[in-house]
Design a protein around this motif. Structure first.
Motif, PDB file in Angstrom:
ATOM      1  N   CYS A   7      -0.736 -11.787   3.043  1.00  0.00           N
ATOM      2  CA  CYS A   7      -0.605 -10.732   4.042  1.00  0.00           C
ATOM      3  C   CYS A   7      -0.396  -9.371   3.395  1.00  0.00           C
ATOM      4  O   CYS A   7      -1.069  -8.395   3.747  1.00  0.00           O
ATOM      5  CB  CYS A   7       0.541 -11.065   4.997  1.00  0.00           C
ATOM      6  N   GLN A   8       0.523  -9.290   2.439  1.00  0.00           N
ATOM      7  CA  GLN A   8       0.816  -8.009   1.810  1.00  0.00           C
ATOM      8  C   GLN A   8      -0.382  -7.481   1.030  1.00  0.00           C
ATOM      9  O   GLN A   8      -0.669  -6.278   1.045  1.00  0.00           O
ATOM     10  CB  GLN A   8       2.029  -8.132   0.886  1.00  0.00           C
ATOM     11  N   PHE A   9      -1.102  -8.400   0.356  1.00  0.00           N
ATOM     12  CA  PHE A   9      -2.304  -7.965  -0.366  1.00  0.00           C
ATOM     13  C   PHE A   9      -3.310  -7.341   0.600  1.00  0.00           C
ATOM     14  O   PHE A   9      -3.881  -6.277   0.333  1.00  0.00           O
ATOM     15  CB  PHE A   9      -2.961  -9.141  -1.090  1.00  0.00           C
ATOM     16  N   LEU A  10      -3.542  -8.015   1.728  1.00  0.00           N
ATOM     17  CA  LEU A  10      -4.521  -7.517   2.688  1.00  0.00           C
ATOM     18  C   LEU A  10      -4.122  -6.156   3.250  1.00  0.00           C
ATOM     19  O   LEU A  10      -4.959  -5.255   3.395  1.00  0.00           O
ATOM     20  CB  LEU A  10      -4.701  -8.522   3.823  1.00  0.00           C
TER      21      LEU A  10
END
Length: 473
Positions: A7-10
């Motif tokens: 999620c954080q990467f996206l």
């Protein structure tokens, strides 16, 4: 190093507002919001449901899902259309299980996607390989010819069906009309993996020229990855049955074996929205896409030292770039583009493939052109630069019976051994070695080179071992 989950990467990636020349074809939220589907995006979590009353059932369609299937049937001019929420892979596997009896023979292009090789294993089928032409200047696989299919059919008259990709990953199409004639003259079925060409039907309709859509050219079953170039979500696709030679009830039975029993309504909703866009604004969107492509190719031709791949059967929505005249191989060009916030789909030797989609805007093509001009201006043409090693095309390898007993050995010791599993550079997801093929030294060297460069190769474990047939002592 800071840890971050998916999620954080996206979120971090999206925050940089990257330019996408990779799948999916929608290229982000703009095409939905600009065309009146912002409410769906805003309430997407609330739309993630199951088969409640009124929501229909993917495996016995009688209501809203059937309506969407019917819309695709009309859009593609098919006999029947089916929604896929496990990607094109599910449709390809179901098609093969339908058309090939257990133990039967299937003629397939050697550059087929790995899902087709998985289907062969599941079906207990015997593969008969049709080899693509080689585009020598680029070191990549080209089209499958009708003559190649005819030779395979003559040598294996007991086969049940033929399957091939068109277009392939680089956008090269095969002459489906000629192939369909050969296949049907032999009384067989033709399955076309059109995962990279869901848009072709609409380019044929609105732009014209030489028809490339398999639905128009005589294929019996066509599988389209709508998400790759059109506007639906990743993992959503369709199957089109295009002739009455296919038993639709048998196909439906095989499809329900493969698809998830908890189908995503978000994926199906995105297919529905894509159908809306094609019905209501399809001509404008396709013509705008074509205009942007013409703009790009015209401007790119003026950049000294930039080579843009041309081929008479090329789907020009796939832009294949080569800057080896500057001593820049594909991996370096990809890195230079990423420095400029541009992300591409595929690197092969000197080639960088930019996959355009229905959601790309003129500004995306402008940014790509500016980046290429800047890269060229920072380098001098290196006439004597050594070309990058190209990806191996599908060479004919020695085949032996599938090994009954298996063992894992180090990659370095595998030359001359019979492979017991597929070895697959990813992307493009096309096996370079299939079970039963003898691993030669050229392939070993090539695979080691890929791994050294950090490219992903499926079929080699974390200890650098491959699965081969066990030798008798």
């Amino acid at each position: 190093m800071e840890k971050k989950g998916v999620c954080q990467f996206l979120l971090d990636h999206a925050a940089h507002e990257p330019i996408s020349f990779h799948m999916p074809g929608h290229k982000g939220a703009a095409i939905y919001r600009e065309n009146g589907y912002g409410r769906f995006l805003d309430q997407m979590m609330d739309c993630d449901i199951t088969e409640i009353p009124g929501a229909d059932n993917l495996f016995q369609t009688e209501g809203i899902i059937k309506e969407t299937m019917e819309r695709y049937r009309r859009l593609y001019g098919a006999e029947e259309s089916y929604l896929l929420i496990n990607g094109s892979s599910a449709g390809l596997i179901a098609a093969i299980l339908t058309c090939v009896p257990k133990g039967g023979e299937l003629i397939l292009a050697r550059n087929c996607h790995k899902s087709i090789f998985n289907a062969i294993s599941m079906a207990g089928a015997q593969p008969v390989y049709a080899y693509p032409e080689v585009i020598a200047d680029d070191g990549i696989s080209g089209e499958i010819t009708a003559d190649e299919i005819r030779c395979c059919l003559t040598a294996h008259p007991g086969c049940s069906a033929v399957i091939l990709p068109s277009p392939n990953y680089y956008g090269v199409c095969s002459d489906i009309k000629a192939i369909a004639q050969v296949v049907h003259d032999a009384g067989k079925l033709l399955i076309v993996d059109q995962a990279h060409g869901a848009h072709l039907k609409f380019f044929d309709k609105y732009i014209g020229g030489n028809a490339k859509a398999a639905e128009n050219l005589g294929a019996d079953i066509v599988i389209d990855s709508v998400h790759k170039t059109l506007a639906s979500y990743t993992q959503s696709a369709i199957v089109n049955l295009c002739s009455d030679k296919v038993d639709k009830y048998a196909f439906e039975d095989k499809l329900q074996l493969i698809e998830s029993t908890s189908p995503s309504y978000l994926l199906m909703a995105s297919l529905d929205i894509n159908a809306d866009l094609l019905e209501q604004k399809g001509e404008d969107l396709i013509r705008q896409w074509e205009e942007n492509l013409r703009f790009f190719y015209e401007k790119a031709a003026r950049i000294e030292g930039l080579r843009v791949m041309k081929h008479p059967l090329l789907d020009h929505t796939k832009i294949n770039l080569d800057m080896s005249a500057y001593g820049i191989d594909g991996l370096e060009l990809e890195a230079l583009l990423m420095e400029r916030n541009i992300f591409v789909e595929l690197v092969t030797g000197n080639i960088v493939m930019c996959m355009t989609g229905i959601g790309n805007k003129r500004c995306d093509f402008d940014r790509l052109l500016s980046a290429l001009r800047e890269i060229a201006s920072n380098r001098q043409i290196a006439i004597n630069s050594a070309p990058a090693k190209q990806r191996l095309t599908q060479k004919k390898l020695v085949q032996k019976p599938l090994p009954q007993q298996k063992e894992r050995i180090k990659l370095e010791k595998a030359a001359g051994r019979v492979s017991a599993s597929s070895i697959i550079p990813y992307p493009p997801g096309i096996p370079i070695i299939c079970p039963g093929e003898v691993i030669d030294q050229e392939i070993l060297t090539y695979v080691k080179d890929l791994r050294t460069k950090g490219e992903k190769v499926i079929g080699i474990d974390d200890l650098g071992r491959v699965v081969v047939g066990k030798e008798r002592r």
